[in-house]
Write an enzyme that holds these catalytic residues in place. Structure first.
Site, PDB file in Angstrom:
ATOM      1  N   THR A  69       0.846  -1.185   0.000  1.00 15.27           N
ATOM      2  CA  THR A  69       0.000   0.000   0.000  1.00 15.27           C
ATOM      3  C   THR A  69       0.888   1.243   0.000  1.00 15.27           C
ATOM      4  O   THR A  69       2.119   1.139  -0.089  1.00 15.27           O
ATOM      5  CB  THR A  69      -0.985  -0.037   1.195  1.00 15.27           C
ATOM      6  OG1 THR A  69      -1.921   1.020   1.063  1.00 15.27           O
ATOM      7  CG2 THR A  69      -0.260   0.067   2.527  1.00 15.27           C
ATOM      8  N   LYS A  73       3.587   1.519  -3.766  1.00 14.99           N
ATOM      9  CA  LYS A  73       3.027   0.759  -4.890  1.00 14.99           C
ATOM     10  C   LYS A  73       3.821   0.953  -6.183  1.00 14.99           C
ATOM     11  O   LYS A  73       4.055  -0.010  -6.918  1.00 14.99           O
ATOM     12  CB  LYS A  73       1.565   1.139  -5.110  1.00 14.99           C
ATOM     13  CG  LYS A  73       0.625   0.577  -4.063  1.00 14.99           C
ATOM     14  CD  LYS A  73      -0.821   0.869  -4.432  1.00 14.99           C
ATOM     15  CE  LYS A  73      -1.772   0.265  -3.422  1.00 14.99           C
ATOM     16  NZ  LYS A  73      -3.178   0.481  -3.785  1.00 14.99           N
ATOM     17  N   ASP A 109      -6.265  -4.161  -7.079  1.00 21.05           N
ATOM     18  CA  ASP A 109      -7.115  -3.024  -6.711  1.00 21.05           C
ATOM     19  C   ASP A 109      -8.308  -2.883  -7.648  1.00 21.05           C
ATOM     20  O   ASP A 109      -9.439  -2.670  -7.216  1.00 21.05           O
ATOM     21  CB  ASP A 109      -6.298  -1.724  -6.720  1.00 21.05           C
ATOM     22  CG  ASP A 109      -5.382  -1.615  -5.519  1.00 21.05           C
ATOM     23  OD1 ASP A 109      -5.686  -2.235  -4.477  1.00 21.05           O
ATOM     24  OD2 ASP A 109      -4.363  -0.903  -5.606  1.00 21.05           O
ATOM     25  N   ARG A 159      -8.387  18.233  -9.831  1.00 19.09           N
ATOM     26  CA  ARG A 159      -8.086  19.653  -9.631  1.00 19.09           C
ATOM     27  C   ARG A 159      -7.042  20.129 -10.624  1.00 19.09           C
ATOM     28  O   ARG A 159      -7.147  21.218 -11.182  1.00 19.09           O
ATOM     29  CB  ARG A 159      -7.586  19.878  -8.189  1.00 19.09           C
ATOM     30  CG  ARG A 159      -7.329  21.335  -7.832  1.00 19.09           C
ATOM     31  CD  ARG A 159      -6.972  21.453  -6.376  1.00 19.09           C
ATOM     32  NE  ARG A 159      -5.820  20.630  -6.037  1.00 19.09           N
ATOM     33  CZ  ARG A 159      -4.557  21.004  -6.215  1.00 19.09           C
ATOM     34  NH1 ARG A 159      -4.270  22.180  -6.757  1.00 19.09           N
ATOM     35  NH2 ARG A 159      -3.568  20.205  -5.873  1.00 19.09           N
ATOM     36  N   ARG A 163      -2.793  16.437 -14.833  1.00 18.57           N
ATOM     37  CA  ARG A 163      -2.601  15.108 -14.259  1.00 18.57           C
ATOM     38  C   ARG A 163      -3.682  14.144 -14.746  1.00 18.57           C
ATOM     39  O   ARG A 163      -3.424  12.975 -14.998  1.00 18.57           O
ATOM     40  CB  ARG A 163      -2.617  15.199 -12.729  1.00 18.57           C
ATOM     41  CG  ARG A 163      -2.138  13.936 -12.050  1.00 18.57           C
ATOM     42  CD  ARG A 163      -1.857  14.166 -10.581  1.00 18.57           C
ATOM     43  NE  ARG A 163      -1.271  12.975  -9.987  1.00 18.57           N
ATOM     44  CZ  ARG A 163      -0.963  12.860  -8.705  1.00 18.57           C
ATOM     45  NH1 ARG A 163      -1.153  13.889  -7.903  1.00 18.57           N
ATOM     46  NH2 ARG A 163      -0.445  11.749  -8.236  1.00 18.57           N
ATOM     47  N   MET A 214     -13.907   5.289  -2.323  1.00 19.44           N
ATOM     48  CA  MET A 214     -12.894   4.254  -2.175  1.00 19.44           C
ATOM     49  C   MET A 214     -12.305   4.168  -0.771  1.00 19.44           C
ATOM     50  O   MET A 214     -11.605   3.210  -0.449  1.00 19.44           O
ATOM     51  CB  MET A 214     -11.778   4.461  -3.210  1.00 19.44           C
ATOM     52  CG  MET A 214     -12.242   4.158  -4.626  1.00 19.44           C
ATOM     53  SD  MET A 214     -11.029   4.579  -5.905  1.00 19.44           S
ATOM     54  CE  MET A 214      -9.702   3.433  -5.508  1.00 19.44           C
ATOM     55  N   GLY A 237     -15.920   1.726   0.522  1.00 15.13           N
ATOM     56  CA  GLY A 237     -14.545   1.278   0.338  1.00 15.13           C
ATOM     57  C   GLY A 237     -14.235  -0.038   1.011  1.00 15.13           C
ATOM     58  O   GLY A 237     -13.284  -0.730   0.631  1.00 15.13           O
TER      59      GLY A 237
END
Length: 274
Positions: A69, A73, A109, A159, A163, A214, A237
């Site tokens: 985690t 990762k 995941d 935001r 990305r 999540m 989640g």
């Protein structure tokens, strides 16, 4: 009843921080139910160097494998000798298996997300469905890949649009960056992969929209609470965590998880009620 001998198989969860992880509760409950000679522990490397040392310990035969985690990762993916197609598409790994001095990377995941949707929103058909992913960070990457692979048309809202565009370019398969209220038009599923409450109000979503968060701390996030108040189907989640645990267990212990649901144990640990 499980037993621990000198032949015990050792696996675990690696992260920093990791003390909050519920994975040891799931895996050790399954180990006990099956009576396996095994244990699933938690490891907290101080930094990237510490994580690399742990991977070398796996190469040396001291570990059967680990779940990975944050924040390791991407490093797990980079250190692997072989990488599954699922991990390659998502660009990160949450499972490392150590075998004969080699490191095999995989990612469960996305599988966990799809399992959660099937479990808590069984009527949702992803094939051709418009889906909005809130966030473009590490938590979103494997989820976007899995949703796109299931035939969804994914719009990434972040935001920083650059990305979102970079993630869309990496995944391909009908994934695009989007912004503004128009991104939610016709959405059949909205997934929050942000660590904070989204600024969007679920009350404005269409009545057939499924809303997923999540995170599982808290289980009933403000986003899910608002969605439920608006009469929408919600997916939490914790379901995703249980969903990704099953393929992890198969890889780490070469055994099928037993047919009992760990969710009640996890809810008790969290002090939550359904």
């Amino acid at each position: 009843m499980s037993r621990i001998t000198g032949a015990a198989r050792l696996a675990g969860i690696v992260g920093n921080p990791v003390a909050h992880s519920l994975s040891p509760i799931i895996h050790n409950a399954w180990i006990e139910a099956l009576g396996l000679d095994a244990v699933y522990a938690a490891f907290t490397p101080r930094d990237a160097h510490g994580f690399a040392v742990l991977v070398e310990a796996g190469r040396a035969g001291l570990l059967a494998g680990v779940n990975v985690t944050a924040p390791f990762k991407e490093q797990a993916f980079a250190l692997a000798d072989t990488v599954s197609e699922t991990a390659r598409v998502s660009g990160s790994a949450n499972i490392l298996r150590f075998r004969d001095g080699r490191v095999e990377a995989d990612s469960a995941d996305g599988e966990g997300l799809l399992w959660a949707l099937k479990d808590q929103a069984p009527e949702l058909d992803l094939n051709g469905a418009p889906v909005v992913m809130l966030g473009a960070g590490g938590a979103a990457r494997a989820a976007v890949a899995a949703l796109a692979g299931a035939g969804a048309r994914v719009r990434i809202v972040n935001r920083t649009r650059e990305r979102a565009e970079a993630l869309a370019a990496d995944i391909g398969l009908g994934v695009e960056a989007a912004d503004g209220s128009g991104a939610f038009e016709g959405a059949r599923l909205v997934v929050n992969a942000l660590s904070v409450k989204p600024e969007i109000d679920p009350a404005g979503f269409a009545s057939e929209t499924v809303v997923m968060d999540m995170t599982y701390r808290p289980l009933k996030t403000a986003f899910l609470t608002a969605a439920k108040a608006a009469g929408l189907i919600t997916v939490d989640g914790l379901a995703m965590l249980v969903g990704q645990a099953a393929p992890s267990f198969r890889t780490l212990f070469d055994a099928e998880p037993p047919a009992f649901d760990p969710r009640p144990l996890l809810l008790a640990h969290l002090g939550e009620a359904e």
